[in-house]
Every structure is written in C-alpha cells, then in structure tokens.
Design a protein around this motif. Structure first.
Motif, PDB file in Angstrom:
ATOM      1  N   SER A  37     -15.281 -53.920  29.640  1.00  0.00           N
ATOM      2  CA  SER A  37     -16.024 -55.012  29.013  1.00  0.00           C
ATOM      3  C   SER A  37     -15.291 -55.500  27.757  1.00  0.00           C
ATOM      4  O   SER A  37     -14.435 -54.793  27.210  1.00  0.00           O
ATOM      5  N   PRO A  38     -15.653 -56.675  27.287  1.00  0.00           N
ATOM      6  CA  PRO A  38     -15.071 -57.166  26.021  1.00  0.00           C
ATOM      7  C   PRO A  38     -15.329 -56.199  24.862  1.00  0.00           C
ATOM      8  O   PRO A  38     -14.485 -56.033  23.993  1.00  0.00           O
ATOM      9  N   ARG A  39     -16.469 -55.524  24.870  1.00  0.00           N
ATOM     10  CA  ARG A  39     -16.795 -54.562  23.806  1.00  0.00           C
ATOM     11  C   ARG A  39     -15.810 -53.395  23.817  1.00  0.00           C
ATOM     12  O   ARG A  39     -15.356 -52.936  22.778  1.00  0.00           O
ATOM     13  N   ILE A  40     -15.466 -52.914  25.011  1.00  0.00           N
ATOM     14  CA  ILE A  40     -14.490 -51.817  25.115  1.00  0.00           C
ATOM     15  C   ILE A  40     -13.139 -52.284  24.581  1.00  0.00           C
ATOM     16  O   ILE A  40     -12.470 -51.566  23.841  1.00  0.00           O
ATOM     17  N   TYR A  41     -12.748 -53.492  24.929  1.00  0.00           N
ATOM     18  CA  TYR A  41     -11.500 -54.049  24.406  1.00  0.00           C
ATOM     19  C   TYR A  41     -11.530 -54.080  22.882  1.00  0.00           C
ATOM     20  O   TYR A  41     -10.580 -53.678  22.219  1.00  0.00           O
ATOM     21  N   GLU A  42     -12.625 -54.567  22.327  1.00  0.00           N
ATOM     22  CA  GLU A  42     -12.730 -54.688  20.870  1.00  0.00           C
ATOM     23  C   GLU A  42     -12.694 -53.324  20.192  1.00  0.00           C
ATOM     24  O   GLU A  42     -12.013 -53.145  19.177  1.00  0.00           O
ATOM     25  N   ASP A  43     -13.434 -52.355  20.729  1.00  0.00           N
ATOM     26  CA  ASP A  43     -13.435 -51.004  20.156  1.00  0.00           C
ATOM     27  C   ASP A  43     -12.034 -50.394  20.178  1.00  0.00           C
ATOM     28  O   ASP A  43     -11.600 -49.770  19.206  1.00  0.00           O
ATOM     29  N   ASN A  44     -11.349 -50.577  21.282  1.00  0.00           N
ATOM     30  CA  ASN A  44      -9.999 -50.034  21.410  1.00  0.00           C
ATOM     31  C   ASN A  44      -9.027 -50.745  20.476  1.00  0.00           C
ATOM     32  O   ASN A  44      -8.168 -50.105  19.866  1.00  0.00           O
ATOM     33  N   ALA A  45      -9.172 -52.040  20.347  1.00  0.00           N
ATOM     34  CA  ALA A  45      -8.311 -52.791  19.431  1.00  0.00           C
ATOM     35  C   ALA A  45      -8.538 -52.341  17.994  1.00  0.00           C
ATOM     36  O   ALA A  45      -7.582 -52.213  17.221  1.00  0.00           O
ATOM     37  N   GLN A  46      -9.789 -52.055  17.639  1.00  0.00           N
ATOM     38  CA  GLN A  46     -10.075 -51.557  16.293  1.00  0.00           C
ATOM     39  C   GLN A  46      -9.430 -50.196  16.054  1.00  0.00           C
ATOM     40  O   GLN A  46      -8.890 -49.930  14.974  1.00  0.00           O
TER      41      GLN A  46
END
Length: 152
Positions: A74-83
């Motif tokens: 999901s986009p949330r997983i992408y964002e968490d990983n990018a952080q």
C-alpha cells in the motif's frame, strides 16, 4: 545498483540500507581496533553509534520481512519504508560528521596515518550509501505518489 525492480524497488532500497547499517556498525568496531588509544569520549560515542546502527538494521529487517510477506504494498507501506530509509540516511550523515571531527580533533588519529586512511575510507563508504540510497528514496517518492494516485 539498478533501478529496474518496479514495485519492488522499495525492497531493494531496504536491502541496501540493511547492508550499510551492518557495515557502519562494524566500522565502529574497526575504528576502535585501529585506534586503540582513542580518547574515551570518542570510544563512548562509537559504542553509541554501534547500538543505533544495530537497532536500525533490526528495524529494516522487520520491514523487509513485512514486504516479503505482504502481497499488496500500500502507499502507507511505501511511506513508512521511505521514512525509515530517510532515518538511515540521516544517521549516516551524523556518523560522517563524527568521523570528520575525529580526523580533526583526535590526537591519536591525527598522529597515525593508518588510522587517518582507515577513517577516511569508512567515511567515503557512508557517503556512498547516502548517495545511492538517496537516489532510491527519490524514486520511491515518485512511486509512492503514483501508487497513491492509483490506489484511491
């Protein structure tokens, strides 16, 4: 490093970050071994960095396992990983600044050409990590924007 993994670019970036956090952790030990008479304040700081790098590597490993076990990123997983990757980059920058300070301020380091060479090499490796993973982070942010647009 190649940027051809499509949706799995996030996994590749995490693997790279995991590897370099392990390297940086090991580098804290190498410095202590190469400079056995290093001032206590710097030794304590190296021990602290090692703990930070080990902790971050462990978190990255958990994120990798989450992606491997999750069919839909999901986009949330992408964002968490990018952080998390961004945190790893910031840690490396702080470590580079510390290494630069060692080269400028530590008498045992300044008086030993081998120590200076080793620390400069370690610094360049952390700079390499920042460069390569920053490129991935930029790509991930583009992927996240596209996924978010297509997800909703």
């Amino acid at each position: 490093m190649r940027f051809i993994y499509g949706e799995m670019n996030i996994l590749r970036a995490l693997e790279e970050a995991e590897f370099w956090k392990r390297q940086e952790s090991e580098h804290t030990v190498v410095i202590q071994e190469v400079v056995p008479d290093l001032e206590e304040e710097y030794v304590n700081k190296l021990i602290e960095y090692k703990e930070i790098f080990d902790s971050t590597e462990s978190r990255i490993t958990q994120y990798i396992e989450n992606i491997v076990n999750n069919q839909n990123i999901s986009p949330r997983i992408y964002e968490d990983n990018a952080q998390l990757i961004n945190l790893a980059i910031k840690q490396s920058q702080v470590f580079i600044n510390f290494l630069s300070m060692l080269l400028r301020e530590s008498d045992p380091v300044m008086n030993d050409p081998i120590s200076t060479t080793v620390i400069n090499h370690i610094r360049r490796e952390s700079e390499y990590f920042i460069g390569i993973v920053s490129a991935f982070l930029d790509l991930l942010m583009q992927d996240t924007a596209n996924k978010r647009k297509n997800f909703y």
